[in-house]
Motif scaffolding. Sequence first.
Motif, PDB file in Angstrom:
ATOM      1  N   TYR A 125      42.619  83.659   9.555  1.00 25.54           N
ATOM      2  CA  TYR A 125      41.391  84.280   9.513  1.00 25.54           C
ATOM      3  C   TYR A 125      40.252  83.555  10.644  1.00 25.54           C
ATOM      4  O   TYR A 125      40.440  82.379  10.488  1.00 25.54           O
ATOM      5  CB  TYR A 125      40.740  84.294   8.207  1.00 25.54           C
ATOM      6  N   ASP A 126      39.828  84.373  11.359  1.00 23.20           N
ATOM      7  CA  ASP A 126      38.663  83.839  12.469  1.00 23.20           C
ATOM      8  C   ASP A 126      39.301  82.677  13.323  1.00 23.20           C
ATOM      9  O   ASP A 126      38.731  81.709  13.581  1.00 23.20           O
ATOM     10  CB  ASP A 126      37.316  83.211  11.632  1.00 23.20           C
ATOM     11  N   GLY A 127      40.566  82.909  13.683  1.00 22.22           N
ATOM     12  CA  GLY A 127      41.239  82.168  14.612  1.00 22.22           C
ATOM     13  C   GLY A 127      41.831  80.847  13.993  1.00 22.22           C
ATOM     14  O   GLY A 127      42.140  80.024  15.038  1.00 22.22           O
ATOM     15  N   ALA A 128      41.840  80.706  12.737  1.00 20.03           N
ATOM     16  CA  ALA A 128      42.457  79.584  12.204  1.00 20.03           C
ATOM     17  C   ALA A 128      43.446  79.688  10.942  1.00 20.03           C
ATOM     18  O   ALA A 128      43.230  80.741  10.340  1.00 20.03           O
ATOM     19  CB  ALA A 128      41.534  78.687  11.604  1.00 20.03           C
ATOM     20  N   ILE A 129      44.442  78.943  10.870  1.00 23.35           N
ATOM     21  CA  ILE A 129      45.170  79.134   9.679  1.00 23.35           C
ATOM     22  C   ILE A 129      44.734  78.243   8.621  1.00 23.35           C
ATOM     23  O   ILE A 129      44.233  77.154   8.585  1.00 23.35           O
ATOM     24  CB  ILE A 129      46.589  78.484  10.072  1.00 23.35           C
ATOM     25  N   ASN A 130      44.347  78.791   7.372  1.00 21.11           N
ATOM     26  CA  ASN A 130      43.872  78.116   6.221  1.00 21.11           C
ATOM     27  C   ASN A 130      44.966  78.379   5.017  1.00 21.11           C
ATOM     28  O   ASN A 130      45.461  79.576   4.477  1.00 21.11           O
ATOM     29  CB  ASN A 130      42.574  79.032   5.695  1.00 21.11           C
ATOM     30  N   TYR A 131      45.260  77.055   4.440  1.00 24.37           N
ATOM     31  CA  TYR A 131      46.191  77.002   3.518  1.00 24.37           C
ATOM     32  C   TYR A 131      45.613  76.966   2.329  1.00 24.37           C
ATOM     33  O   TYR A 131      44.654  76.437   1.787  1.00 24.37           O
ATOM     34  CB  TYR A 131      47.171  75.539   3.732  1.00 24.37           C
ATOM     35  N   ILE A 132      46.250  77.731   1.316  1.00 29.98           N
ATOM     36  CA  ILE A 132      45.612  77.757  -0.138  1.00 29.98           C
ATOM     37  C   ILE A 132      46.795  77.423  -1.166  1.00 29.98           C
ATOM     38  O   ILE A 132      47.975  77.732  -0.864  1.00 29.98           O
ATOM     39  CB  ILE A 132      45.233  79.540  -0.311  1.00 29.98           C
ATOM     40  N   PRO A 151      54.195  82.280   2.554  1.00 36.32           N
ATOM     41  CA  PRO A 151      53.764  83.427   3.299  1.00 36.32           C
ATOM     42  C   PRO A 151      52.261  83.348   4.031  1.00 36.32           C
ATOM     43  O   PRO A 151      51.725  82.838   3.507  1.00 36.32           O
ATOM     44  CB  PRO A 151      54.078  84.458   2.261  1.00 36.32           C
ATOM     45  N   LEU A 152      52.216  84.440   4.919  1.00 32.52           N
ATOM     46  CA  LEU A 152      50.750  84.725   5.254  1.00 32.52           C
ATOM     47  C   LEU A 152      50.274  85.750   4.569  1.00 32.52           C
ATOM     48  O   LEU A 152      51.140  86.855   4.054  1.00 32.52           O
ATOM     49  CB  LEU A 152      50.780  85.113   6.684  1.00 32.52           C
ATOM     50  N   ILE A 153      48.904  85.677   4.082  1.00 31.37           N
ATOM     51  CA  ILE A 153      48.177  86.862   3.387  1.00 31.37           C
ATOM     52  C   ILE A 153      47.666  87.498   4.558  1.00 31.37           C
ATOM     53  O   ILE A 153      46.725  87.060   5.345  1.00 31.37           O
ATOM     54  CB  ILE A 153      47.263  86.178   2.279  1.00 31.37           C
ATOM     55  N   THR A 154      47.732  88.833   4.695  1.00 32.74           N
ATOM     56  CA  THR A 154      47.185  89.689   5.714  1.00 32.74           C
ATOM     57  C   THR A 154      46.505  90.990   5.167  1.00 32.74           C
ATOM     58  O   THR A 154      46.488  91.216   4.068  1.00 32.74           O
ATOM     59  CB  THR A 154      47.915  90.135   6.764  1.00 32.74           C
ATOM     60  N   GLY A 155      45.398  91.412   5.840  1.00 34.85           N
ATOM     61  CA  GLY A 155      44.954  92.961   5.261  1.00 34.85           C
ATOM     62  C   GLY A 155      43.583  92.670   4.785  1.00 34.85           C
ATOM     63  O   GLY A 155      42.769  93.577   4.792  1.00 34.85           O
ATOM     64  N   PHE A 156      43.086  91.360   4.634  1.00 37.37           N
ATOM     65  CA  PHE A 156      41.916  91.124   3.963  1.00 37.37           C
ATOM     66  C   PHE A 156      40.693  90.849   4.931  1.00 37.37           C
ATOM     67  O   PHE A 156      41.093  90.133   5.886  1.00 37.37           O
ATOM     68  CB  PHE A 156      41.772  90.031   2.817  1.00 37.37           C
ATOM     69  N   THR A 157      39.877  91.521   5.194  1.00 38.75           N
ATOM     70  CA  THR A 157      38.841  91.274   6.150  1.00 38.75           C
ATOM     71  C   THR A 157      37.419  90.520   5.743  1.00 38.75           C
ATOM     72  O   THR A 157      36.482  90.116   6.485  1.00 38.75           O
ATOM     73  CB  THR A 157      38.245  92.683   6.771  1.00 38.75           C
ATOM     74  N   ASP A 158      37.322  90.359   4.436  1.00 33.38           N
ATOM     75  CA  ASP A 158      36.123  89.710   4.024  1.00 33.38           C
ATOM     76  C   ASP A 158      36.567  88.490   3.023  1.00 33.38           C
ATOM     77  O   ASP A 158      36.880  88.319   1.977  1.00 33.38           O
ATOM     78  CB  ASP A 158      35.316  90.642   3.135  1.00 33.38           C
ATOM     79  N   VAL A 159      36.620  87.440   3.905  1.00 38.88           N
ATOM     80  CA  VAL A 159      37.334  86.243   3.347  1.00 38.88           C
ATOM     81  C   VAL A 159      36.094  85.017   3.655  1.00 38.88           C
ATOM     82  O   VAL A 159      35.604  84.916   4.806  1.00 38.88           O
ATOM     83  CB  VAL A 159      38.632  85.459   4.173  1.00 38.88           C
ATOM     84  N   SER A 160      35.705  84.298   2.590  1.00 40.88           N
ATOM     85  CA  SER A 160      35.037  83.187   2.944  1.00 40.88           C
ATOM     86  C   SER A 160      35.510  81.794   2.268  1.00 40.88           C
ATOM     87  O   SER A 160      36.257  81.686   1.156  1.00 40.88           O
ATOM     88  CB  SER A 160      33.692  83.429   1.907  1.00 40.88           C
ATOM     89  N   PHE A 161      35.518  80.674   3.268  1.00 40.45           N
ATOM     90  CA  PHE A 161      35.977  79.438   3.016  1.00 40.45           C
ATOM     91  C   PHE A 161      34.922  78.411   2.709  1.00 40.45           C
ATOM     92  O   PHE A 161      34.012  78.501   3.559  1.00 40.45           O
ATOM     93  CB  PHE A 161      37.055  78.859   4.087  1.00 40.45           C
ATOM     94  N   GLY A 162      35.184  77.514   1.742  1.00 40.68           N
ATOM     95  CA  GLY A 162      34.090  76.537   1.468  1.00 40.68           C
ATOM     96  C   GLY A 162      34.549  75.366   2.140  1.00 40.68           C
ATOM     97  O   GLY A 162      35.228  75.302   3.119  1.00 40.68           O
ATOM     98  N   ASN A 171      37.814  89.162  -0.683  1.00 45.28           N
ATOM     99  CA  ASN A 171      37.301  90.724  -1.255  1.00 45.28           C
ATOM    100  C   ASN A 171      37.895  91.457  -0.559  1.00 45.28           C
ATOM    101  O   ASN A 171      38.511  91.618   0.586  1.00 45.28           O
ATOM    102  CB  ASN A 171      35.814  90.880  -1.071  1.00 45.28           C
ATOM    103  N   PRO A 172      38.510  92.654  -1.431  1.00 41.69           N
ATOM    104  CA  PRO A 172      38.219  92.891  -3.045  1.00 41.69           C
ATOM    105  C   PRO A 172      39.057  91.672  -3.618  1.00 41.69           C
ATOM    106  O   PRO A 172      40.445  91.608  -3.748  1.00 41.69           O
ATOM    107  CB  PRO A 172      38.702  94.202  -3.542  1.00 41.69           C
ATOM    108  N   ASP A 173      38.357  91.072  -4.794  1.00 41.24           N
ATOM    109  CA  ASP A 173      38.890  90.121  -5.166  1.00 41.24           C
ATOM    110  C   ASP A 173      40.205  90.453  -6.386  1.00 41.24           C
ATOM    111  O   ASP A 173      41.075  89.744  -6.637  1.00 41.24           O
ATOM    112  CB  ASP A 173      37.992  89.146  -6.084  1.00 41.24           C
ATOM    113  N   TRP A 174      40.028  91.500  -6.730  1.00 41.55           N
ATOM    114  CA  TRP A 174      41.097  92.240  -7.879  1.00 41.55           C
ATOM    115  C   TRP A 174      42.405  92.194  -6.844  1.00 41.55           C
ATOM    116  O   TRP A 174      43.653  91.894  -7.541  1.00 41.55           O
ATOM    117  CB  TRP A 174      40.905  93.216  -8.507  1.00 41.55           C
ATOM    118  N   LYS A 175      42.472  92.685  -5.658  1.00 42.34           N
ATOM    119  CA  LYS A 175      43.638  92.859  -4.851  1.00 42.34           C
ATOM    120  C   LYS A 175      44.146  91.460  -4.472  1.00 42.34           C
ATOM    121  O   LYS A 175      45.312  91.254  -4.395  1.00 42.34           O
ATOM    122  CB  LYS A 175      43.262  93.749  -3.723  1.00 42.34           C
TER     123      LYS A 175
END
Length: 257
Positions: A125-132, A151-162, A171-175
């Motif tokens: 997301y946004d040019g960086a790989i973010n490990y969860i 795996p990579l998670i893809t298809g989400f366009t509304d992501v926020s990292f703290g 978002n959507p969080d349920w998906k």
Amino acid sequence: MNEKQQRHKNLKKKKRRRLLRYITLLAAAAALVAAFVYVAVQAVSSGVFNIKHIEVTGNEVVDSETVVEASGIAENSSIFWVDINKAHYNIRELVNVESLEISKVLPDKIVIRIKEVPSICAINYDGAINYIDEKGCLVEHSDYLRKTDIPLITGFTDVSFGKIGETVSVNPDWKYDTVMELLKIFKNDGNLSKISEIGITENNDYKIITKNNVIIHLKDLDNFKNNYSYILTVLQQNKSNLDINLTVGNNPVVKAR
């Protein structure tokens, strides 16, 4: 000289001898300390205790060079001036760790032992790989994909990292919760490393892409669970280059890719 005077004279001699021995021992100890200090000062000034080796062990996601840079510990600086507490703080700002130990090994070595919190997936997301991690918390940011067994998670366009260690907002969080549940099921069954990608499709369904280039289309978590035995068979038989649609009817629709 009577007997009493003689005893008094002998006692004074003993006291003088004890005092002389004490002064001699004190002088010898002072000489040893002075010699030690002199040798230590010479060793420090000549660079004997300057850091020549920084060893990082246990790291998987973050590379050793990045850990050393983040720690703030510099080669050729005096090992005595290393701020271990600050290095701890800096590294924990870089990556979420279960344990971290930084040791000084005289005369010139620093050892950094890391046990990272295991990552269950990564989000590009946004040019960086973010490990969860499994709890949905951020483990680490990276400029490129370092781990290929998750795996990579893809298809989400509304992501926020703290900050590192904080919960990621997707978002959507349920998906997103559904995707995380799929990941946990694969992890618990030992099949996570066989999955290349899990995400949301343009049709708002889910897709699972295996390392063998099989795409599996799903409606939701129930659809996944109802067909899980079939999905396991696909993984265990190492099927490849297939497009499998589980969103229509009771039977899979299978096409070659």
